[in-house]
Scaffold this active site. Structure first.
Site, short mmCIF file in Angstrom:
data_model
loop_
_atom_site.label_atom_id
_atom_site.label_comp_id
_atom_site.label_asym_id
_atom_site.label_seq_id
_atom_site.Cartn_x
_atom_site.Cartn_y
_atom_site.Cartn_z
N ARG A 215 0.84 -1.19 0.00
CA ARG A 215 0.00 0.00 0.00
C ARG A 215 0.89 1.26 0.00
O ARG A 215 2.00 1.26 0.53
CB ARG A 215 -0.98 0.00 1.17
CG ARG A 215 -0.35 0.17 2.56
CD ARG A 215 -0.52 1.61 3.07
NE ARG A 215 0.14 1.85 4.35
CZ ARG A 215 1.39 2.23 4.47
NH1 ARG A 215 2.16 2.36 3.41
NH2 ARG A 215 1.92 2.48 5.66
N HIS B 24 -6.62 -4.09 14.79
CA HIS B 24 -6.63 -2.80 14.10
C HIS B 24 -8.07 -2.28 13.97
O HIS B 24 -8.37 -1.12 14.25
CB HIS B 24 -5.97 -2.97 12.73
CG HIS B 24 -5.80 -1.70 11.98
ND1 HIS B 24 -6.67 -1.32 10.97
CD2 HIS B 24 -4.89 -0.71 12.08
CE1 HIS B 24 -6.28 -0.15 10.50
NE2 HIS B 24 -5.20 0.24 11.15
N GLU C 225 8.80 0.29 3.85
CA GLU C 225 8.61 -0.46 5.11
C GLU C 225 8.07 -1.85 4.77
O GLU C 225 7.08 -1.98 4.06
CB GLU C 225 7.62 0.25 6.04
CG GLU C 225 7.50 -0.50 7.37
CD GLU C 225 6.45 0.06 8.31
OE1 GLU C 225 6.83 0.79 9.24
OE2 GLU C 225 5.26 -0.23 8.11
N HIS D 216 9.42 -6.13 11.44
CA HIS D 216 9.38 -4.91 10.62
C HIS D 216 10.79 -4.53 10.17
O HIS D 216 11.74 -4.63 10.94
CB HIS D 216 8.86 -3.73 11.43
CG HIS D 216 7.41 -3.82 11.79
ND1 HIS D 216 6.71 -2.78 12.33
CD2 HIS D 216 6.52 -4.84 11.65
CE1 HIS D 216 5.46 -3.14 12.53
NE2 HIS D 216 5.32 -4.40 12.14
P1 GTP Z 1 5.57 5.24 13.33
O1 GTP Z 1 6.29 6.50 13.47
O2 GTP Z 1 4.07 5.36 13.33
O3 GTP Z 1 6.04 4.43 12.16
O4 GTP Z 1 5.86 4.47 14.64
P2 GTP Z 1 6.75 3.22 14.80
O5 GTP Z 1 7.89 3.25 13.84
O6 GTP Z 1 7.05 3.06 16.24
O7 GTP Z 1 5.73 2.11 14.33
P3 GTP Z 1 5.97 0.57 14.30
O8 GTP Z 1 7.13 0.24 13.45
O9 GTP Z 1 5.93 0.02 15.65
O10 GTP Z 1 4.63 0.15 13.57
C1 GTP Z 1 4.37 0.55 12.28
C2 GTP Z 1 3.20 -0.23 11.69
O11 GTP Z 1 3.09 -1.53 12.27
C3 GTP Z 1 1.84 0.38 11.92
O12 GTP Z 1 1.56 1.32 10.95
C4 GTP Z 1 0.93 -0.84 11.82
O13 GTP Z 1 0.74 -1.21 10.46
C5 GTP Z 1 1.75 -1.91 12.47
N1 GTP Z 1 1.51 -1.98 13.92
C6 GTP Z 1 2.35 -1.57 14.90
N2 GTP Z 1 1.83 -1.79 16.09
C7 GTP Z 1 0.63 -2.37 15.90
C8 GTP Z 1 -0.40 -2.82 16.79
O14 GTP Z 1 -0.31 -2.76 18.00
N3 GTP Z 1 -1.50 -3.36 16.20
C9 GTP Z 1 -1.65 -3.48 14.86
N4 GTP Z 1 -2.77 -4.02 14.39
N5 GTP Z 1 -0.71 -3.04 14.01
C10 GTP Z 1 0.42 -2.49 14.51
MG MG Z 2 7.47 3.00 11.64
#
Ligand code: GTP
Ligand code: MG
Length: 267
Positions: free
Chosen positions: A72, A184, A168, A149
């Site tokens: 996406r 989600h 990502e 990730h």
């Molecule tokens: P950002 O600055 O938002 O990217 O924060 P981050 O880098 O700490 O995010 P992270 O890498 O932890 O998560 C990025 C993506 O993982 C989110 O956009 C979701 O798609 C997914 N994700 C992370 N945590 C959750 C969660 O608790 N539940 C669900 N359903 N998806 C999650």
């Molecule tokens: Mg992130």
């Protein structure tokens, strides 16, 4: 015909300031299109790499570690929302540097071991640079979220030269994906304020999903071991020599067994 000409044709009398403003808007729109286009190409690069691995696995090995592939591109609204949340400068350069999930690819695997296997195969490619890794499989989030990730930088070859683009990548099992998509939905249904009882039930569901992954992995290992131990190698015969009946029978049995496991794998 450009926008200023169109407006004039429709009776709008633009002064110089208005014309300059329209030109600025046009330039901004073009810059935004170029900005988004690179992320779309970044996704194309990564999904092509994964499709090649997927196809190679199905043709050469009788097993494919990639169950499902989706991607996406973040919407402009969602990018603006994140820019505000991160309080980053709204210039293209700073958005590029601080919003690293504009391009997203999600890989779903059947087994936990496959998530790491796919990660290694992808990040082992020499034109990919690993910018960041977050292993929520080894270290799940407090709510139970699990997934591997990675922010990857891939080269996109444009007419003007090579542009590095961040993508990502999220790699998870089918069970982790099932849990994450429901969590989600619930998260947004309750406007990010999920009642405590549901939080507890989701945590328990994450444990169940984890148990399922552990059991499936164990069964998968057992089948692999059984397969390895039961491969019957027929004695070699010269090309011109008609295989003896016993060799032919063994070969047929081997083929039938392999095709049985191929079919049960694809179900
Ligand atoms: P950002 O600055 O938002 O990217 O924060 P981050 O880098 O700490 O995010 P992270 O890498 O932890 O998560 C990025 C993506 O993982 C989110 O956009 C979701 O798609 C997914 N994700 C992370 N945590 C959750 C969660 O608790 N539940 C669900 N359903 N998806 C999650
Ligand atoms: Mg992130």
């Amino acid at each position: 015909m450009d926008s200023t000409q169109v407006l004039r044709e429709h009776g709008f009398d633009l002064d110089l300031a208005g014309e300059a403003q329209l030109n600025d808007m046009k330039q901004l729109r073009e810059e935004f299109t170029r900005f988004m286009m690179l992320y779309k190409f970044g996704i194309d690069e990564v999904t092509t790499k994964l499709s090649i691995l997927q196809e190679e696995f199905s043709l050469v090995h009788d097993y494919n570690p990639i169950e499902h592939l989706t991607s996406r591109l973040k919407t402009p609204e969602s990018i603006i929302h994140k820019v505000k949340r991160k309080q980053c400068n709204p210039s293209f350069d700073s958005i590029r540097a601080s919003v690293m999930d504009i391009a997203g690819v999600r890989i779903t695997c059947s087994f936990v071991s496959d998530t790491y296997r796919v990660f290694d195969m992808l990040t082992g490619q020499q034109d990919i640079r690993v910018v960041e890794v977050k292993d929520y499989i080894k270290n799940p989030k407090p709510n139970g979220y699990k997934s591997l990730h990675a922010i990857l930088e891939v080269p996109v070859f444009m007419s003007t030269g090579v542009v590095p683009v961040m993508v990502e990548v999220q790699i998870r099992t089918v069970a982790m994906d099932f849990w994450a998509s429901l969590e989600h939905k619930i998260y947004y249904k309750y406007n990010k304020d999920v009642p405590a009882n549901l939080v507890g039930e989701l945590r328990a569901a994450a444990d169940t999903a984890n148990q399922l992954d552990l059991t499936m992995e164990r069964l998968h290992d057992e089948v692999k071991k059984f397969e390895q131990s039961s491969v019957v190698v027929p004695t070699t015969t010269r090309a011109t020599e008609r295989p003896k009946l016993s060799d032919r029978t063994l070969r047929d049995l081997n083929e039938a067994r392999q095709s049985f496991f191929q079919h049960s794998d694809s179900e």
